[in-house]
Design a protein around this motif. Sequence first.
Motif: not given
Length: 394
Positions: A71-75, A124-133, A152-163
């Motif tokens: 999950l990419d976020v701007v906190a 303003p600051g950079p985004m961060a990527t949260l990873r749960f593996a 929290t601003r939500l930029l992108a949700l990525r997964t290795d299988a469909p959601v």
Amino acid sequence: MNTEAGWITTPVTAELLRGALDLEQTERGALPHRLPARARRQIPAGGPALAESQPSGVRLAFRTRATTVELDVVAGKRVYTGAPTLPDGVYELLVNGRLAGAARAPHGDVLTIDMTAGTVVTRPGPMATLRFAGLSGDEKGVEIWLPHDETTRLLALRTDAPVRVPPSNGRKVWLHHGSSISQGSNAATPTGTWPAVAAAAGAVELVNLGLGGNAMLDPFTARAMRDAPADLISVKIGINLVNADLMRLRAFGPAVHGFLDTLREGHPTTPLLVVSPIHCALHERTPGPTAMDLDAIGEGNPRFTATGDPTEVAAGKLTLRVIREELARIVRQRAADDPNLHHLDGLALYGEADQAERPLPDDLHPDAATHRLIGERFARAVFGAGGPFAADSP
């Protein structure tokens, strides 16, 4: 859509969010709101604009076979001039209702707040990527609880299988409004705020309208609650009115009636619980306003102090004891015609004896362990057998 081999990006839409009343699409991502746009347009200076954008109780919810979630976020970080650095907000991953991981965004936008000067500066600051593996590859329900105290601003949700959007779980929706204590101030994690603890124990879906410093009986909040879907409603009233020295007893009673009347316009028979303040020695007998103890801040130990005059209570100034008595009276009066209206004395959640055993660290807000205690007590009293929100209640 596929972004690279093995990865799928799923747009963050309202269908994937629980606990939010609105989702604003901005140039820097999707921003969950706990008040709808109409209410936000009516927020005055000093109102809950910051608090409502902090996603207490808001979580992404989906089903997937993914073994890795990003999950990419701007906190939104807060810095209070002269005070210790606040810990980064926590993002908690739950799988089928059980905690399976946690992450923090180490950087983001920074709000520097000078409470003495009354100024706020944003950088303003950079985004961060949260990873749960390392998740199991079976079909499962996943929730990502956003920080209760960090916009929290939500930029992108990525997964290795469909959601996919999860089907309804059939749970009742509990809509709660209160102060920073309800929002989760001093709780350690988003699932550790007392409303989240109570909701888990009561097996309900939480919509938390705890608004730090702003449980003020505002009409725009009442209208937002009136228009929001809910099977159970609670309002915790009192501490912020004393903190701000907002009104006198003459105005308080009619304001409570007006707030409850507005709720009943949209939810005429929904179980409705009025909760009075927990114990707070600062304001049991001494009215507001509340002020920061500047000496304590300088020592790196933020604390609050009561600055009102107890002799003015006779002239209508509010204390927590006065508010508890008035709320109990109002509920008794209204319940004669409203059998679904209930009252809970906040001292049953945290009383004077608790203060002696587990004092409020800043003299105003409970610590993380006490949040859990309050949530457990609320669940037993309200969701338990014979409680106003019990499964078998009429």
